[in-house]
Design an enzyme around this catalytic site. Structure first.
Site, PDB file in Angstrom:
ATOM      1  N   ARG A   7       5.588 -15.832  16.013  1.00  0.00           N
ATOM      2  CA  ARG A   7       4.540 -14.816  15.842  1.00  0.00           C
ATOM      3  C   ARG A   7       4.821 -13.919  14.632  1.00  0.00           C
ATOM      4  O   ARG A   7       3.892 -13.371  14.042  1.00  0.00           O
ATOM      5  CB  ARG A   7       4.439 -13.947  17.101  1.00  0.00           C
ATOM      6  CG  ARG A   7       4.058 -14.709  18.357  1.00  0.00           C
ATOM      7  CD  ARG A   7       3.988 -13.796  19.558  1.00  0.00           C
ATOM      8  NE  ARG A   7       3.942 -14.543  20.808  1.00  0.00           N
ATOM      9  CZ  ARG A   7       3.696 -14.005  21.987  1.00  0.00           C
ATOM     10  NH1 ARG A   7       3.488 -12.704  22.086  1.00  0.00           N
ATOM     11  NH2 ARG A   7       3.672 -14.748  23.079  1.00  0.00           N
ATOM     12  N   GLU A  53      -6.551 -18.632  20.311  1.00  0.00           N
ATOM     13  CA  GLU A  53      -6.774 -17.210  20.578  1.00  0.00           C
ATOM     14  C   GLU A  53      -6.382 -16.365  19.373  1.00  0.00           C
ATOM     15  O   GLU A  53      -5.508 -16.732  18.600  1.00  0.00           O
ATOM     16  CB  GLU A  53      -5.956 -16.777  21.796  1.00  0.00           C
ATOM     17  CG  GLU A  53      -6.248 -15.349  22.244  1.00  0.00           C
ATOM     18  CD  GLU A  53      -5.294 -14.871  23.329  1.00  0.00           C
ATOM     19  OE1 GLU A  53      -5.746 -14.149  24.216  1.00  0.00           O
ATOM     20  OE2 GLU A  53      -4.102 -15.214  23.265  1.00  0.00           O
TER      21      GLU A  53
END
Length: 483
Positions: free
Chosen positions: A100, A171
Site C-alpha cells: 500500500r 476498490e
C-alpha cells in the site's frame, strides 16, 4: 500540479504507463492484449460486475468478507474455505501494508519470512511482488468473483498487475484512499494517480471486459455523517466515469441507527445516479455496499456477534447490493450451556442497540430528504469551487473545509467539522465548520443534538463526541453519561 476532470489522452497515458510498469520487475509481466484474452475466457460466474448486476435486478444482498495472507498457496486455501464453508457470494484479496505504501522491497522480505516461518508475516497479499502469473492462480482456483481491497494512495502498478491477473473488481479512489489513510500525500497527486487507474479500467471496458470499481465508503469509520461519505462517493464516481468506468459500487459505513442507515444506502444510489446522469454519464451502472460497523467492538464475542448481526439486518433492509462482513466465531454442533449464554448475550446486545431507536415510514422519508439535501449542498459547492470541474473542485473543497472528514489523519483535511449522535442514535453535525449546509439544515442538526442534550441534562459539547466514539464497544449506541 495541474488537475482537471478530463479523460487522459492515449499518448499521455502510454507515456505514464511505461514509467509505472518499470516500478518493479513484475511490471514486465503485464501484456494488455494477453490480459484481455484471459478475461474474455472467464465464465460469467467469476465476473464481479455480472454478479452485482444480477443481485441488483433480483433485490438480493450478497455477502463478502475481508481476507488476505502473504503467500499464494495459503491465500487460495483461505479463500477456498470462505467460499465453501463461509458461503461467501463474493471474495476479497486484501493487500498488505508494505504494498500500500509502494515498499516492494519490504514486501519481498515479508514473503521470504513467511515462507520460512510457514506463517503469514504480512497483513495481506503482496500482489505486485507475486506478479501476474502467480496472482492468476487465485482466479483460476476459485469459483466466484474476487475483488482487490487495499488502501493505496498510488495504486497504479498494483492495478496493472491485478487486472492482468484476472481480478474483476477493484476498490479505492483518489480521495477515499488518501484522506483516511495518509498524512502527507497531496490530493492533487492521488486524484491524478487514480485517474490513471480508472483510465486503465476504461481501456478494459472498451475491449469488452467489465471491471467493477468501488470507492471506499466508510472513510475513517468514526462518526462520519452520511452527507460527507456520500459526497466523496459521488465525486469519485464522476471522476471514474470520465475515464470510462461503467460499473461502480458506492459504499457506506454502518452508523448504527437503522432509519439513518437504510435512508443512507437508498439515497446513496439515487444521488449517485442523479449526478452521473446530470453530467452526461448515462451508461454507468451503480450498485451499493454497506460496510458493517467499522468502529470499536465489544470485547465479549457474543456481543460482538450482535453488532455484526445488526449490520446484516441494516444491509438487508436497505437492499444494499452487497455487505462487507466482519468476523464472528462460528458455532457448530449441539449448543453447550456456554454457547446458550453467548446467544443470550448476543440478543441482549442487539436489543440494547435498538432501545434508542424507532422505525417508521415517515421517519425514513424524512431522513432520506435530509441526507439528500445535505449531500447536494456539499457536491454542488464542490462544482462551484472548481468552476464546473469536479476534480479541481474536490481539491479546493478540502482546502476550504467544504469537504471535511471526521478524525482523518491527512493534513490536507481541515478537521473542524464535528459530529455526534442525536437522541435516537443517528449521526448529526455538532459543528459544521466550513461544510456548506443551508441555515435550515444547520438548524435541523442543532435541534436534534439539543434534544439529546436536554434528555441527558447536559450541554451539547465535545464530550458527547468522545462518549459516542466508545459507546458501541461498551454495549450501547448512544454515549449516555450514565451508562
Amino acid at each position: 500540479m495541474e488537475i482537471q476532470n478530463k479523460r487522459i489522452e492515449d499518448g499521455a497515458f502510454q507515456q505514464i504507463r511505461q514509467e509505472v510498469l518499470g516500478q518493479w520487475p513484475t511490471g514486465k509481466e503485464v501484456d494488455l492484449q494477453e490480459a484481455f484474452d484471459f478475461h474474455r475466457q472467464l465464465p460469467e460466474s467469476k465476473v464481479f460486475s455480472r454478479k452485482l448486476s444480477q443481485a441488483k435486478r433480483e433485490g438480493k444482498t450478497l455477502i463478502q468478507p475481508r481476507a488476505g495472507v502473504a503467500l499464494i498457496k495459503e491465500h487460495i486455501e483461505l479463500l477456498t474455505y470462505l467460499q465453501d464453508k463461509g458461503e461467501a457470494d463474493l471474495l476479497p484479496t486484501t493487500i498488505d501494508s508494505y504494498t500500500r505504501q509502494n515498499r516492494y522491497e519490504d514486501a519481498e522480505k515479508g514473503i521470504v519470512e513467511s515462507a520460512k516461518s510457514q506463517k503469514s508475516m504480512l497483513n495481506g497479499l503482496p500482489a505486485v511482488n507475486h506478479g501476474v502469473a502467480s496472482c492468476r492462480q487465485i482466479i483460476q482456483s476459485l469459483d466466484i468473483p474476487v475483488q482487490i481491497r487495499h488502501g493505496t494512495p498510488d495504486a497504479r502498478l498494483l492495478t496493472e498487475i491485478c487486472y492482468a491477473a484476472g481480478f474483476t473488481s477493484y476498490e479505492g479512489g483518489g480521495i477515499s484512499y488518501n484522506v483516511p489513510y495518509a498524512k502527507n500525500v497531496p490530493l492533487e497527486r492521488t486524484i491524478l494517480d487514480w485517474q490513471y487507474c480508472d483510465r486503465l479500467t476504461g481501456l478494459y471496458e472498451e475491449a469488452g471486459i467489465p471491471i467493477n470499481r468501488e470507492p471506499y465508503g466508510p472513510l475513517t469509520g468514526t462518526l462520519v455523517p452520511p452527507c460527507i461519505s456520500h459526497a466523496v462517493a459521488i465525486i469519485e464516481s464522476l471522476l471514474a466515469a470520465e475515464q470510462g468506468v461503467k460499473n461502480i459500487t458506492v459504499g457506506y459505513g454502518q452508523c448504527g441507527n437503522l432509519v439513518q442507515d437504510v435512508a443512507a444506502i437508498r439515497t446513496l444510489e439515487e444521488l449517485t445516479d442523479e449526478y452521473l446522469e446530470k453530467y452526461g454519464y448515462t451508461d454507468v451502472e451503480v450498485t451499493t455496499v454497506l460496510h458493517q460497523w467499522m468502529g470499536g467492538f465489544p470485547q465479549d464475542e457474543a456481543k460482538a456477534f450482535g453488532v455484526i448481526s445488526w449490520g446484516s439486518a441494516a444491509a438487508a433492509l436497505a437492499k444494499a447490493t452487497k455487505v462487507i462482513v466482519k468476523t464472528p466465531h462460528e458455532a457448530m454442533g449441539i449448543p453447550t450451556m456456554e454457547a446458550n449464554a453467548q446467544g443470550l448475550r448476543c440478543t441482549k446486545q442487539v436489543i440494547s442497540m435498538l432501545s434508542d431507536q424507532t422505525l417508521t415510514a415517515a421517519g425514513l422519508e424524512e431522513e432520506k430528504q435530509i441526507i439528500a439535501a445535505e449531500t447536494r449542498c456539499i457536491v454542488d459547492k464542490c462544482f462551484e469551487l472548481g468552476g464546473g470541474d469536479i476534480a479541481l473542485g474536490a481539491v479546493r473543497a478540502f482546502q476550504a473545509g467544504v469537504l471535511d472528514v471526521p478524525f482523518a489523519p491527512s493534513r490536507f483535511n481541515a478537521g473542524k467539522m464535528l459530529s455526534a449522535r442525536d437522541n435516537d442514535g443517528a449521526i448529526r453535525i455538532l459543528d459544521a465548520g466550513a461544510v456548506p449546509l443551508s441555515p435550515e439544515l444547520v438548524d435541523y442538526n442543532r435541534k436534534k443534538i439539543e434534544e439529546r442534550a436536554a434528555f441527558e441534562k447536559r450541554k451539547a459539547s465535545f464530550q458527547m463526541v468522545i462518549d459516542d466514539v466508545y459507546a458501541i464497544s461498551k454495549g450501547r449506541l448512544v454515549g449516555r453519561p450514565w451508562r
